[in-house]
Write an enzyme that holds these catalytic residues in place. Structure first.
Site, PDB file in Angstrom:
ATOM      1  N   GLU A   1       5.005 -37.300  79.248  1.00  0.00           N
ATOM      2  CA  GLU A   1       5.073 -38.569  78.598  1.00  0.00           C
ATOM      3  C   GLU A   1       6.097 -39.563  79.320  1.00  0.00           C
ATOM      4  O   GLU A   1       7.208 -39.749  79.136  1.00  0.00           O
ATOM      5  CB  GLU A   1       5.602 -38.557  77.206  1.00  0.00           C
TER       6      GLU A   1
ATOM      7  N   GLU B   1      -0.533 -31.661  73.593  1.00  0.00           N
ATOM      8  CA  GLU B   1       0.198 -31.639  72.236  1.00  0.00           C
ATOM      9  C   GLU B   1      -0.686 -32.462  71.246  1.00  0.00           C
ATOM     10  O   GLU B   1      -1.529 -33.382  71.649  1.00  0.00           O
ATOM     11  CB  GLU B   1       1.575 -32.495  72.323  1.00  0.00           C
TER      12      GLU B   1
HETATM   13  C1  PNW Z   1       6.359 -36.065  71.911  1.00  0.00           C
HETATM   14  N1  PNW Z   1       6.376 -42.229  69.797  1.00  0.00           N
HETATM   15  O1  PNW Z   1       7.173 -37.333  71.707  1.00  0.00           O
HETATM   16  C2  PNW Z   1       7.060 -35.289  72.714  1.00  0.00           C
HETATM   17  O2  PNW Z   1       6.446 -34.631  73.907  1.00  0.00           O
HETATM   18  C3  PNW Z   1       7.755 -33.878  71.967  1.00  0.00           C
HETATM   19  O3  PNW Z   1       8.705 -33.831  72.601  1.00  0.00           O
HETATM   20  C4  PNW Z   1       8.032 -34.833  70.558  1.00  0.00           C
HETATM   21  O4  PNW Z   1       8.742 -33.755  69.685  1.00  0.00           O
HETATM   22  C5  PNW Z   1       6.665 -35.008  69.914  1.00  0.00           C
HETATM   23  O5  PNW Z   1       5.764 -35.710  70.608  1.00  0.00           O
HETATM   24  C6  PNW Z   1       6.854 -35.668  68.490  1.00  0.00           C
HETATM   25  O6  PNW Z   1       7.587 -36.579  68.263  1.00  0.00           O
HETATM   26  C7  PNW Z   1       6.975 -38.571  71.358  1.00  0.00           C
HETATM   27  O7  PNW Z   1       7.060 -42.893  69.265  1.00  0.00           O
HETATM   28  C8  PNW Z   1       7.979 -39.033  70.861  1.00  0.00           C
HETATM   29  O8  PNW Z   1       5.008 -42.798  70.050  1.00  0.00           O
HETATM   30  C9  PNW Z   1       7.591 -40.355  70.485  1.00  0.00           C
HETATM   31  C10 PNW Z   1       6.436 -41.045  70.460  1.00  0.00           C
HETATM   32  C11 PNW Z   1       5.429 -40.305  71.037  1.00  0.00           C
HETATM   33  C12 PNW Z   1       5.500 -39.139  71.509  1.00  0.00           C
END
Ligand code: PNW
Length: 450
Positions: free
Chosen positions: A166, A356
């Site tokens: 990401e 994911e």
């Molecule tokens: C992903 N957003 O993170 C990550 O790859 C993980 O480490 C995390 O725990 C999981 O999603 C759940 O949050 C994100 O705000 C964090 O759009 C924030 C966002 C998207 C993905």
């Protein structure tokens, strides 16, 4: 109705180093920017840190046994760069490498394929101190060296690698965030942020090449969370408008990697703030990958709009749009269909994985100690129905990883949101599979949506 997935479809769970490992000072691990960030007052909810978390570093055998019971064929996890190279470059920490070897050997013994993410945001603090982290291309070069080390140390056991997880979450969120602030928590100007984005893309490209050089049979990809465009209605005009929107809204990361150049629309939009780059950089960034991983989180709705130059408009989420316990997670299961479809149509990618998918739930424990998370099952099941629809239409989606195996350190939200299919009591470290774990286990065994 046939809800089967193609034969050989891969089922797995996912985690990341700083979110589950703990043991931040054990066996020679160096600090990462997330140690610093989480220990800075005000950065993480309730002052939570990843110091202990699930302590997987000391409980990995138990976690592998748990996964074996679930019977899923794969597990995606990340390597802590500062555990294997405490300063991010130079000295290697053998004990760190040995840990990951033991972990991978344990997975293989349990007939679980290891899928390694090389960077899931925990940059060695030393690289932040010495070079300003992703502000400098030195970091991109050292990343490739570290990836080469891992591929040569684990290449006999690990076949599948994701360079970076990401882009947006450690570039924009770390260096110039309009909303959620992640480590290192800086506020650059737009040009500076764009250069950070560029250095991250370059790191990916250099890593693809380094991994191939170090382990010739390796399969290399990346895991990205694009903004996934959903046509508001499934008619040809809206479908093609959303396809175009998908390419343009992800111009700065996904599109650039898969096209090997910055789309005109991005360069025009950024104007004088566009990043500095060379042709050689762009060739590197566009290095062919073996697969594309998609993290399914972000959705937007697109409507064809002849009044606009681009031919579409984006519809904001109404306030009453359904959400899960973490309010940023909106319920749009169609993303599990449209993301792989557009990626296959736009760029001819023929190996796509959902790297994911999951959500945070309240996870109340009943009097018998059970967690019957029917809301999480509802969420996952509806995404799986859409994923199955994609595979049934011949879209080359080859596997699904659920986020996450365990409740864990949810970045700036600390432990306030639980994403696991296995509950973790952070006082006792006891693991308790939730009903969703049984659900996923049975789905994987049947290879169809149940
Ligand atoms: C992903 N957003 O993170 C990550 O790859 C993980 O480490 C995390 O725990 C999981 O999603 C759940 O949050 C994100 O705000 C964090 O759009 C924030 C966002 C998207 C993905």
């Amino acid at each position: 109705m046939n809800r089967s997935f193609p034969e050989g479809f891969l089922w797995g769970t996912a985690t990341a180093s700083y979110q589950v490992e703990g043991a931040v000072k054990q066996d020679g691990r160096g600090p990462s920017i997330w140690d610093t960030f989480s220990h800075t007052p005000g950065r993480v909810k309730l002052g939570h840190t990843g110091d202990i978390s699930c302590d997987q570093y000391n409980h990995y055998r138990e976690d592998i046994a748990l996964m074996k019971k679930l019977g899923l064929g794969a597990h995606r996890f990340s390597i802590s760069w500062s555990r294997v190279m405490p300063a991010g470059r130079g000295t290697i920490n053998r004990k760190g490498i040995d840990y990951y070897r033991r972990f991978v050997e344990g997975l293989l013994e349990a007939e679980i394929q290891p899928w390694v993410t090389l960077f899931h945001w925990d940059l060695p603090q030393a690289l932040q101190d010495d070079f300003g982290g992703w502000r400098s291309r030195e970091t991109s070069r050292y990343f490739a060296d570290y990836c080469s080390l891992i591929a040569s140390e684990l290449g006999d056991l690990v076949k599948n690698y994701m360079t970076i997880n990401e882009f947006v979450c450690f570039t924009d969120a770390g260096y110039r965030s309009p909303g959620q602030v992640f480590a290192p928590g800086e506020m650059l100007d737009i040009k500076g942020r764009n250069q950070v984005r560029h250095n991250a893309l370059l790191a990916h490209g250099l890593a693809v090449q380094a991994i191939r050089d170090a382990a010739s049979s390796a399969k290399v990809g990346f895991a990205e969370n694009p903004t996934i465009c959903i046509p508001v209605m499934e008619t040809e005009e809206h479908i093609s408008a959303a396809r175009r929107a998908f390419r343009e809204k992800n111009a700065h990361f996904l599109t650039t990697v898969l096209e090997g150049s910055y789309p005109e629309i991005y360069l025009e939009e950024q104007g004088k703030d566009a990043p500095d780059f060379t042709d050689e950089d762009m060739k590197t960034i566009g290095s062919p990958v073996d697969f594309v991983g998609i993290n399914l989180y972000l959705a937007c709705h697109i409507i064809a709009d002849p009044e606009t130059e681009c031919g579409y408009s984006t519809i904001e989420h109404p306030h009453s749009y359904p959400r899960m316990h973490a309010p940023w997670i909106k319920v749009s299961p169609e993303i599990a269909y449209w993301a792989p479809r557009y990626i296959a149509e736009l760029w001819g990618v023929n190996n796509i994985y959902i790297t994911e998918n999951g959500c945070a739930c309240l996870d109340e424990i009943d009097a018998q100690g059970r967690i019957s998370d029917t809301d999480r099952i509802f969420y996952i099941r509806n995404h799986l129905l859409q994923a199955q629809r994609a595979t049934a239409e011949g879209i080359p989606m080859k596997g699904y990883f659920c986020w996450s195996l365990l409740d864990n350190f949810e970045w700036a939200d600390g432990y306030t949101y639980r994403f696991g299919i296995v509950h973790v009591d952070f006082k006792t470290l006891k693991r308790t599979p939730k009903l969703s774990a049984e659900f996923l286990s049975r789905v994987a065994a049947a290879n169809r949506v149940l």
